[in-house]
Design a protein around this motif. Structure first.
Motif, short mmCIF file in Angstrom:
data_model
loop_
_atom_site.label_atom_id
_atom_site.label_comp_id
_atom_site.label_asym_id
_atom_site.label_seq_id
_atom_site.Cartn_x
_atom_site.Cartn_y
_atom_site.Cartn_z
N ARG A 135 43.09 59.70 28.24
CA ARG A 135 43.01 60.93 28.19
C ARG A 135 43.09 60.71 29.65
O ARG A 135 43.23 62.44 29.46
CB ARG A 135 41.99 61.36 27.46
CG ARG A 135 42.32 62.95 26.65
CD ARG A 135 41.11 63.22 25.86
NE ARG A 135 39.64 62.81 26.93
CZ ARG A 135 39.28 64.01 27.35
NH1 ARG A 135 39.34 64.95 27.70
NH2 ARG A 135 38.21 63.70 27.61
N ASP A 136 41.64 60.61 30.31
CA ASP A 136 41.19 61.24 31.19
C ASP A 136 41.29 60.48 32.03
O ASP A 136 40.87 59.25 32.63
CB ASP A 136 39.60 61.92 31.00
CG ASP A 136 39.26 62.20 32.48
OD1 ASP A 136 38.97 62.38 33.48
OD2 ASP A 136 38.02 63.28 31.89
N LYS A 162 40.00 54.85 24.53
CA LYS A 162 40.42 55.95 24.68
C LYS A 162 40.51 56.71 25.38
O LYS A 162 41.19 57.58 26.13
CB LYS A 162 40.46 56.63 23.07
CG LYS A 162 40.50 55.83 22.00
CD LYS A 162 40.43 56.41 20.85
CE LYS A 162 40.72 55.73 19.53
NZ LYS A 162 39.61 55.68 18.50
N GLU A 163 39.26 56.97 26.17
CA GLU A 163 38.93 57.73 27.28
C GLU A 163 39.73 57.83 28.51
O GLU A 163 40.06 58.57 29.77
CB GLU A 163 37.35 58.44 27.92
CG GLU A 163 37.16 59.00 28.47
CD GLU A 163 36.84 60.31 27.87
OE1 GLU A 163 36.69 61.03 28.73
OE2 GLU A 163 36.82 60.17 26.25
N LYS A 199 35.67 53.85 22.61
CA LYS A 199 35.72 54.76 23.04
C LYS A 199 36.14 55.13 24.49
O LYS A 199 37.08 55.69 25.29
CB LYS A 199 34.54 54.60 23.19
CG LYS A 199 33.94 56.32 23.99
CD LYS A 199 34.26 57.37 22.95
CE LYS A 199 33.14 58.78 23.68
NZ LYS A 199 33.74 60.48 22.70
N VAL A 200 35.88 53.75 25.90
CA VAL A 200 36.06 53.48 26.81
C VAL A 200 37.70 53.76 26.98
O VAL A 200 38.13 54.43 27.60
CB VAL A 200 35.74 52.29 27.42
CG1 VAL A 200 36.61 52.48 28.92
CG2 VAL A 200 34.49 53.04 27.57
N VAL A 238 27.38 57.25 28.48
CA VAL A 238 29.15 56.48 28.85
C VAL A 238 28.85 55.48 29.69
O VAL A 238 29.70 54.43 29.74
CB VAL A 238 29.57 57.74 28.97
CG1 VAL A 238 30.23 57.18 31.00
CG2 VAL A 238 29.17 58.95 29.00
N PHE A 268 38.30 59.39 35.02
CA PHE A 268 37.76 58.74 34.51
C PHE A 268 38.33 56.85 34.85
O PHE A 268 37.11 56.36 34.74
CB PHE A 268 36.99 59.20 33.14
CG PHE A 268 36.77 57.86 32.05
CD1 PHE A 268 34.92 58.14 31.44
CD2 PHE A 268 37.10 56.71 31.41
CE1 PHE A 268 34.86 57.31 31.46
CE2 PHE A 268 36.12 56.46 30.16
CZ PHE A 268 34.98 56.06 31.09
N ARG A 269 38.91 57.21 34.53
CA ARG A 269 39.98 56.35 34.61
C ARG A 269 40.00 55.32 35.93
O ARG A 269 39.74 54.40 36.38
CB ARG A 269 41.42 55.69 33.86
CG ARG A 269 42.37 54.76 34.41
CD ARG A 269 43.88 54.92 33.69
NE ARG A 269 44.51 55.09 35.20
CZ ARG A 269 45.09 56.34 34.41
NH1 ARG A 269 45.14 57.41 33.58
NH2 ARG A 269 45.77 56.89 35.16
#
Length: 462
Positions: free
Chosen positions: A443-444, A439-440, A436-437, A398, A447-448
């Motif tokens: 979504r999150d 999209k994450e 991946k980053v 990650v 995380f952002r």
């Protein structure tokens, strides 16, 4: 300095791209042309009455809201049929829109939904795009015979669509009766779905596999994982290729790097020429800005030292470079000030990495990839060496992906460079990490926020 209709429209389009899907902008707004700006109203010409009604109902309210945010004053956007277009050379074109009106699609005449600015004469060639530019010229000279298909890939905003449409413009200038299809892959997908639903696949296949001279498809990476659409695209490709019709495709990555794309399509995409467009170097960026100034007759308005200042600070894309000129002129108009480096610092503060100091010092203030790895590693509780290692544990995967993402975003590093900096990883691994980053982050929220904190630390300490 008064704001022109073209400057206002360009600024609105730049902002609209952040709120509308790119295929929507390309299909409905890019073909429109500003006509006149007067008394709080911007008149915009569209190809036909259908496009006028669609844009007025679907996009005018959004553009008016953006205008208030950008210009600080209300601006009514009014679309109208542009009569001048009916006097241009005829060109058959299959209107490729979204699925809402797929059942009513038919060949239209006197319609040119290609961007009038996307000609070869407006395309600035440099080291980063010379191969793609040369291949596009060759295709335009001998469509269907040289480099078929022509597959152009690279990041958003570097000129893929410009080159693609330049080919079509060049062919049509020699043969006004040339029949062109220009669409996005997402629109092709929508049409396949609608045709299956309405049981009109026979009409769909006839429409795209015959009576076509040039087939232009943007963003073919959207085909990934769409098995039924890939089947239709495969047969459409074969029919046109066997008939000697020219195919031009664009993507954000090379054919082999598109996950979920069938091998037979990858093979066909590589039959002709696969050419990438990279980020322009400093000299190329300056040349692009000068060309933009010449196009808009701004040579006397924007001094050379200001163009160089912008080029030294903005590196992400050609589109952003050109947008900076529009934003600078708008700022100068609103503030009633002459264009200067000092004004550019104020107007482009959100894009310039270091406001104080001279341009060269600012350019040198970018963080290194080692610094990116150090900050991300510390915030995720791992070591920079771990990010560069071959280990694939989640505790390292990650933060490694985040560091790759920030290296791409902040430093503008090429995929190969990023792969080398993170243990010699290949293109596909880097692309997967960036996706991946992204999209994450969507979504999150937590995380952002975590990625944003790392980004801010790098901006402050660079």
């Amino acid at each position: 300095m008064e704001l022109s209709a073209q400057q206002a429209w360009t600024s609105l389009l730049e902002a609209a791209r952040s709120e509308l899907p790119e295929p929507t902008v390309r299909t409905w707004l890019d073909p429109a042309e500003p006509v006149e700006l007067k008394e709080g109203q911007l008149l915009v010409g569209a190809p036909d009455q259908f496009a006028v009604e669609w844009n007025q109902s679907k996009h005018a309210p959004l553009l008016s809201r953006i205008a208030v945010e950008r210009f600080g004053t209300p601006l009514e956007i009014v679309f109208q049929v542009q009569e001048e277009r009916s006097q241009r050379p005829q060109m058959d074109f299959f209107v490729a829109t979204t699925s809402e009106d797929a059942s009513s699609k038919q060949r239209r005449h006197n319609t040119r939904p290609l961007n009038e600015r996307y000609h070869f004469r407006n395309f600035v060639v440099g080291k980063s795009n010379e191969l793609a530019g040369a291949a596009a010229h060759a295709v335009a000279e001998a469509p269907g015979k040289t480099y078929n298909p022509l597959f152009i890939y690279g990041q958003t905003g570097l000129g893929k669509t410009h080159l693609m449409q330049a080919v079509a413009h060049a062919v049509v200038e020699r043969d006004p009766n040339a029949r062109v299809v220009y669409m996005g892959a997402e629109q092709f997908i929508n049409e396949v779905i609608e045709s299956i639903h309405s049981r009109t696949m026979a009409e769909f296949r006839k429409r795209y596999r015959s009576d076509v001279d040039i087939f232009l498809v943007d963003d073919v990476h959207f085909l990934e994982g769409k098995e039924m659409t890939q089947e239709e695209f495969f047969h459409t490709f074969n029919a046109l290729h066997e008939a000697g019709k020219q195919i031009v495709l664009t993507s954000d990555r090379a054919p082999k790097e598109i996950p979920g794309l069938e091998r037979r399509l990858v093979s066909r995409f590589e039959w002709g020429m696969v050419a990438d467009i990279g980020q322009p170097d400093l000299e190329h960026r300056i040349a692009i800005l000068r060309k933009k100034a010449e196009q808009d007759h701004l040579e006397l308005t924007i001094p050379d030292d200001v163009l160089r200042f912008i080029a030294e600070h903005v590196r992400s894309s050609v589109r952003e470079l050109e947008g900076c000129i529009i934003k600078l002129l708008l700022f100068a108009s609103l503030k009633h000030r002459e264009v200067s480096i000092e004004l550019a610092r104020d107007a482009l503060a959100d894009k310039i990495r270091q406001i104080g100091g001279d341009a060269s010092a600012a350019a040198q203030s970018l963080p290194s990839v080692d610094r990116v790895q150090e900050v991300v590693a510390r915030r995720w509780g791992v070591t920079p060496e771990g990010l560069r290692s071959k280990a694939r544990t989640r505790t390292l995967t990650v933060p490694r992906q985040v560091a790759m993402f920030l290296a791409r975003e902040l430093l503008g590093m090429q995929l190969v460079e990023i792969g080398q900096a993170f243990g010699g990883r290949d293109h596909s691994t880097v692309i997967h990490s960036l996706d991946k980053v992204q999209k994450e982050m969507t979504r999150d929220r937590k995380f952002r926020d975590r990625v944003d904190l790392a980004r801010r630390e790098l901006a402050v300490t660079s």
